[in-house]
Design a protein around this motif. Structure first.
Motif: not given
Length: 377
Positions: A235-239, A339-343, A351-354, A369-377
């Motif tokens: 919803a808030t993405c210009g792209g 994920p934009e939100s924890g809710n 618009g993120r359907h998970y 798997f030893g793969i670094p991951i960043g989670v941004f809200f």
């Protein structure tokens, strides 16, 4: 930079006079701290535009005014812009944070070079094309959408026709007629592949050193797109897919082939780049594309490239993570997901359907798997 150019692409700072006026930055710059609140990293499309023009005989340069202002405390915009001679000044207004800088630099260019053409371009400029042309007399026009072909056409048309006829014969251009009316030409067709474009032409950019260098580690870094466009409608993405369809005449993403991305890596490795961020999610192109990407990089060894970042637009399966872990993209592969939100309800409305449990599962699998991951809200 005292040369004469056909086209100069200018990347403005978010605020052009921050040393003279107090500025209180918002929170957006915290997402890209290495580029500061001036947002010195220019949109990657500027490089593809410049290389497209250069390959066709147009004398072109990208001038990173944002970096220049950041790194030289005594720097004055007027002094450098006065020396910078060009037939066309194409000023980027892609991200909305650059509105102040883009408008002020456009005004300055027209004041210093009244006989030259001053245009704006980028997603934000495209969205507000009529408002910009209608309210800013120092802006001659706005190129809407993807600008490689329109800007090349405009540069050639100005050699053959007067200004009004040159504008009318240029696609994707919004401008004022001599009678004061706002006129928009038809949008041009968009490319269906990014393979014909170049995103590694550092020789066309000045200055560049601070933009490609992390102030924390001193390592060189760069960005390469998997594609242009998107399949999602956040919803808030210009792209978003809707935005690309509505504003840029693009129905479906144009992808860069794994072969061309591999060639990009070869070039960037030779240029001393250590970290590469591959933006957009390659899974949008399908499983065959991902498999081809892994196959193309199999056995690759780099002298300088150590780190690669990849975006997740939705949670990843174990199969996908295993493919990334076994690939030879780089010594270290890191992922990021927003994920934009924890809710769950807020996220789905966005618009993120998970669901949150899917994100947690992906994070747990990345740890395994030893793969670094960043989670941004």
């Amino acid at each position: 930079m005292t040369n004469d150019y056909d086209v100069v692409l200018i990347h403005p700072p978010s605020f052009h006079d921050f040393r003279r006026k107090p500025v209180i930055p918002g929170p957006v710059d915290r997402t890209v701290p290495i580029y500061t609140f001036l947002f010195i990293m220019f949109p990657i499309g500027m490089m593809s535009i410049a290389s497209f023009l250069d390959n066709r005989g147009v004398k072109v340069k990208i001038f990173n005014l944002a970096e220049k202002i950041l790194t030289e405390k005594s720097f004055k915009c007027e002094d450098i812009l006065r020396k910078l001679k060009s037939k066309i000044y194409a000023i980027g207004l892609h991200w909305s944070v650059h509105t102040n800088g883009a408008v002020e630099i456009a005004k300055m260019c027209k004041m210093l070079h009244p006989d030259s053409i001053v245009i704006l371009g980028g997603l934000t400029a495209t969205c507000f094309a009529e408002e910009l042309v209608g309210n800013l007399p120092f802006v001659d026009g706005v190129i809407r959408g993807e600008a490689e072909l329109p800007l090349y056409t405009l540069s050639r048309n100005l050699e053959k026709y007067d200004k009004t006829h040159a504008f009318k014969k240029t696609p994707s251009l919004t401008f004022r007629t001599p009678e004061g009316e706002i006129f928009s030409t038809n949008m041009c067709d968009v490319t269906n592949t990014l393979d014909e474009l170049d995103f590694t032409r550092f020789d066309l950019v000045e200055p560049l050193e601070r933009t490609i260098t992390s102030p924390v580690t001193g390592a060189k870094l760069w960005n390469i797109p998997f594609c242009r466009g998107c399949l999602l409608n956040c919803a808030t993405c210009g792209g978003s897919r809707y935005s690309y369809r509505k504003l840029l005449n693009r129905e479906y993403p144009a992808f860069r082939s794994p072969r061309r991305i591999f060639e990009d890596f070869i070039t960037l490795d030779e240029l001393g780049i250590k970290s590469i961020f591959l933006f957009q999610d390659p899974r949008m192109a399908g499983e065959k594309y991902v498999d081809e990407l892994v196959k193309t990089f199999r056995g690759a060894k780099w002298t300088n490239i150590k780190n690669v970042g990849i975006e997740l637009f939705w949670p990843a399966s174990k199969t996908y993570l295993e493919k990334l872990r076994s690939s030879d993209l780089a010594e270290n592969i890191g992922l990021s997901i927003s994920p934009e939100s924890g809710n769950d309800n807020v996220r789905i409305a966005h618009g993120r359907h998970y669901f949150t449990e899917d994100v947690i599962k992906t994070v747990d699998n990345c740890i395994d798997f030893g793969i670094p991951i960043g989670v941004f809200f």
